[in-house]
Write a protein that holds these residues in place. Sequence first.
Motif, mmCIF file in Angstrom:
data_model
loop_
_atom_site.group_PDB
_atom_site.id
_atom_site.type_symbol
_atom_site.label_atom_id
_atom_site.label_comp_id
_atom_site.label_asym_id
_atom_site.label_seq_id
_atom_site.Cartn_x
_atom_site.Cartn_y
_atom_site.Cartn_z
ATOM 1 N N GLY A 72 32.992 90.029 8.985
ATOM 2 C CA GLY A 72 33.940 89.237 8.192
ATOM 3 C C GLY A 72 35.354 89.777 8.288
ATOM 4 N N LEU A 73 35.502 91.103 8.275
ATOM 5 C CA LEU A 73 36.833 91.702 8.369
ATOM 6 C C LEU A 73 37.435 91.509 9.757
ATOM 7 N N ILE A 74 36.592 91.529 10.780
ATOM 8 C CA ILE A 74 37.076 91.295 12.150
ATOM 9 C C ILE A 74 37.670 89.893 12.261
ATOM 10 N N GLY A 75 36.961 88.910 11.696
ATOM 11 C CA GLY A 75 37.466 87.538 11.730
ATOM 12 C C GLY A 75 38.812 87.406 11.035
ATOM 13 N N LYS A 76 38.958 88.028 9.874
ATOM 14 C CA LYS A 76 40.230 87.966 9.146
ATOM 15 C C LYS A 76 41.338 88.663 9.920
ATOM 16 N N SER A 77 41.028 89.814 10.482
ATOM 17 C CA SER A 77 42.044 90.598 11.201
ATOM 18 C C SER A 77 42.539 89.862 12.430
ATOM 19 N N TRP A 78 41.628 89.256 13.196
ATOM 20 C CA TRP A 78 42.015 88.534 14.392
ATOM 21 C C TRP A 78 42.842 87.293 14.021
ATOM 22 N N ALA A 79 42.485 86.653 12.918
ATOM 23 C CA ALA A 79 43.248 85.477 12.477
ATOM 24 C C ALA A 79 44.654 85.862 12.026
ATOM 25 N N ASN A 80 44.836 87.094 11.555
ATOM 26 C CA ASN A 80 46.127 87.534 11.025
ATOM 27 C C ASN A 80 47.064 88.116 12.077
ATOM 28 N N VAL A 81 46.590 88.252 13.330
ATOM 29 C CA VAL A 81 47.504 88.669 14.395
ATOM 30 C C VAL A 81 48.560 87.576 14.550
ATOM 31 N N SER A 82 49.808 87.936 14.433
ATOM 32 C CA SER A 82 50.878 86.929 14.317
ATOM 33 C C SER A 82 51.182 86.240 15.646
#
Length: 508
Positions: free
Chosen positions: A293-303
Amino acid sequence: MAGDSLSESIICEKARAINADLLKDKPSTSDSGETFRASKGWFHNFKARTGIHSVVRHGEAASADKSAAENYIHHFETITQRNGFCSHQAVNRDETGLFWKKMPRRTLITQEEKKMLGHKPMKDRLTLLLYASGSGDLKIKPLLVYHSETPRVFRKHTVMKNRLGVMWRSKAKAWVTRVLFLEWIREVFCPTVKKYLEDKGLPLKDLLIMDNAPAHPRDLEEELAEEFPWLIVEFPPPNTTHLLQPMDQQVIANFRKLYTKELFQKCFQMVSDTDLTLTEFWKKHYNILSCVGLIGKSWANVSLRTLRSAWEKVWPKIIEERDFEGFVEDPEPATDHVVDDIVTIAQSIGLQVGSGDVDELVEEHSEELSTEVLQQLLAEQQKMAAEELSEEEGEDQQSVQQMSSSEIKDILKNWTELQTFVEKTYPDREKANCCINLLNDNVMSYCRTVLKKRQKQITLDQFLFPKRLRPCEPEAGPSGLQPLPRRERTPEGQSPDVLKEGDSPSKQ
């Protein structure tokens, strides 16, 4: 992983160094004079066991070929102009290791673990394959390779892996292989890119840039020509990854920082909203499912800015295209605000973590692993695999455990015959050995373990009442005499006759 070729001599030298590391803490047993030499015979067997065609060296930055990089920039510009590619039609990929349960060295959790008897560092590793387009608005579902096919927490929560934010695959060493890569290309990458271009109203053609890692076949374009003729694949020259490859231009580093921020944010949330202490949450409640779940959020937050600026080295004219299309870039921040956020969150939950500790943790994900750390990782993975195997044996009623020993022996015999046939007839010996080792390590070894366990076990009845021979199958004893026939069982409800003092044997 960097795509830089290795020679036989370098591989053998590394093998000797690992051997020295393994023996340095053991008592000397060199009386026999035998030493590990990493000879040509060893190297040949090593390649046969692993199925390796080419091996690569980590960390090519020191040997980066600047001249080749400059020449490739002109070559790349020619390709984009000739085919009319825009930033939406160019995609880059890169893979990264991630120690998903690793804290900075000075945190309370790490220090507390070191004090525990039999301490083993919390270094569970996985590999991620990340892809993004030159325009920055297309992030493809990552490929995640873990050492377990179905972790315990997945079974506990009945997780449907096809609905995760990543494509979940397993491999003993948690590495991306050619088979896994091609599977991801066909099932995720190509369908996603095709839909994206159709939605944008763009011509169906795409440029994929990859490094020279062994998992990335050089003939990928030809192999996919029939299914996806619109895909063009480019391989930059060796030793230019850190100079040219977009995903290596701070994209991966930024993703790791964002993952660390999400991890600390999760810790803060659990400590604030529950009665759990930080250590209790970390040890008992933070698992691989939480990590996904954290991987998905982190990848989505790459600007968008990070993804777009990453292409400027290999494709300088991409800036002109953005100006024409009306792209508006955010100004470059004066400091690394992500690291500052991590430090602030950590201090709010009582952890003494500085920006240097965070930078060190981010860099450690890509460091070359020492022999000691490799041993610890292997031991931890084997322990987890054994626990999962034990659970699966109890849950799966149709497993090998339900088969008789004779059936398992027949299977192993047939497998040996098939293995011999493949080794003798298949022309590509390295590929054959790779497949054989894969089955041996993941399937047949389980059958052998079950059989060996049964041979060692003896029931209480077998111990107290050894198996008697049937009357029709007498065997001679050591003296050559036939044993006496077994006495018939006493019918139920009758008292047995007893040999009394003074009676003759015939009355028994």
